[in-house]
Scaffold this motif. Structure first.
Motif, PDB file in Angstrom:
ATOM      1  N   ILE A  29     -63.781  61.684  29.336  1.00 57.35           N
ATOM      2  CA  ILE A  29     -62.232  61.433  28.762  1.00 57.35           C
ATOM      3  C   ILE A  29     -62.249  60.607  27.674  1.00 57.35           C
ATOM      4  N   THR A  30     -61.387  60.541  26.676  1.00 58.26           N
ATOM      5  CA  THR A  30     -61.589  59.492  25.704  1.00 58.26           C
ATOM      6  C   THR A  30     -60.921  58.244  25.881  1.00 58.26           C
ATOM      7  N   PRO A  31     -61.237  57.279  25.404  1.00 61.72           N
ATOM      8  CA  PRO A  31     -60.462  55.990  25.658  1.00 61.72           C
ATOM      9  C   PRO A  31     -58.878  56.047  25.515  1.00 61.72           C
ATOM     10  N   PRO A  32     -58.017  55.484  26.135  1.00 61.69           N
ATOM     11  CA  PRO A  32     -56.604  55.438  26.036  1.00 61.69           C
ATOM     12  C   PRO A  32     -55.960  55.308  24.672  1.00 61.69           C
ATOM     13  N   ILE A  33     -56.915  54.471  23.772  1.00 58.62           N
ATOM     14  CA  ILE A  33     -56.445  53.941  22.497  1.00 58.62           C
ATOM     15  C   ILE A  33     -57.859  54.141  21.767  1.00 58.62           C
ATOM     16  N   LEU A  34     -57.602  55.074  20.655  1.00 61.84           N
ATOM     17  CA  LEU A  34     -58.934  55.277  20.119  1.00 61.84           C
ATOM     18  C   LEU A  34     -59.135  54.255  18.788  1.00 61.84           C
ATOM     19  N   PRO A  35     -60.360  53.809  18.829  1.00 60.91           N
ATOM     20  CA  PRO A  35     -60.662  52.868  17.519  1.00 60.91           C
ATOM     21  C   PRO A  35     -60.640  53.335  16.325  1.00 60.91           C
ATOM     22  N   ASP A  36     -60.613  52.695  15.144  1.00 61.05           N
ATOM     23  CA  ASP A  36     -60.587  53.401  14.039  1.00 61.05           C
ATOM     24  C   ASP A  36     -61.854  54.069  13.816  1.00 61.05           C
ATOM     25  N   ASN A  37     -63.299  53.595  14.188  1.00 60.15           N
ATOM     26  CA  ASN A  37     -64.363  54.413  13.884  1.00 60.15           C
ATOM     27  C   ASN A  37     -64.502  55.479  14.919  1.00 60.15           C
TER      28      ASN A  37
END
Length: 229
Positions: A29-37
């Protein structure tokens, strides 16, 4: 002592149960906030070991445009590695962006409506918390998998229920669709859930925030499934 042939029979059963999603194992599952990279991070993680699918789950109240933009970036990377790409909660957005499927909760679009929207080929999984009744209803309706949890404390979201490993064992004994264990799972506490019968482990923080790094965490989760099989 293992009976001769038991290893291959168990592995075959697990692979058959998971045929609509991919190999048994890690459900990321992806993080709830995606980092720029994040695209670079995701590429490294996907190359680190077998992953059954990636679910795009952003923070609550994220607008549709942001979800679709994220899907546009992440889906090609994911599918290029032979990994299914799912959208959380929103069958309509899964249809719009061409995702492989959707994961729906009990308060989301009903299964029958989601199936009509995505068609027979779309993967649809259903959250069932710690309820055998909800899980049986989802399976009878045709869900490709059911998800139980939370099994451990989690900071990703506030789970409405606490599940015990016994529900995974019961499911394996009674039902055919794969089951997913979710909630606070790490490489340190995953083994009992696999032993109880989890076909997939849905993991977020246990990979992205792992002390050993996300790619190494993927390798360790794979090793746990290999050992169990």
């Amino acid at each position: 002592m293992r009976i001769k042939g038991a290893h291959s029979a168990q592995k075959s059963k697990r692979q058959d149960r998971a045929r609509h999603i991919g190999k048994v194992g890690l459900y990321l599952i992806t993080p709830p906030i995606l980092p720029d990279n994040f695209t670079d991070i995701l590429k490294a993680v996907l190359e680190a070991g077998d992953i059954a699918c990636l679910q795009l789950r952003l923070k609550q109240k994220t607008n549709d445009a942001t979800i679709l933009q994220a899907a546009d970036k992440l889906m090609p990377i994911t599918q290029a590695q032979g990994v299914a790409f799912l959208i959380n909660d929103r069958p309509d957005l899964a249809k719009q962006c061409g995702a492989d499927g959707v994961h729906i909760g009990q308060q989301d679009m009903p299964y029958a409506q989601a199936r009509e929207l995505l068609g027979a080929a779309g993967i649809i999984g259903v959250t069932c918390h710690n309820s055998r009744h909800l899980a049986m209803l989802a399976a009878e309706a045709g869900a490709d998998y059911v998800a139980f949890g939370a099994f451990y404390p989690t900071t990703t979201k506030s789970p409405p229920s606490q599940a015990e490993p016994a529900i995974l064992q019961w499911w394996q004994e009674c039902m055919q669709p794969p089951c997913v264990a979710i909630g606070g799972i790490t490489t340190q506490n995953a083994a009992p859930l696999i032993a109880a019968g989890a076909d997939f482990l849905a993991v977020c923080q246990g990979v992205w925030h792992a002390k050993e790094g996300a790619p190494e965490a993927v390798k360790q989760f794979n090793a746990l499934f290999d050992k169990a099989n």
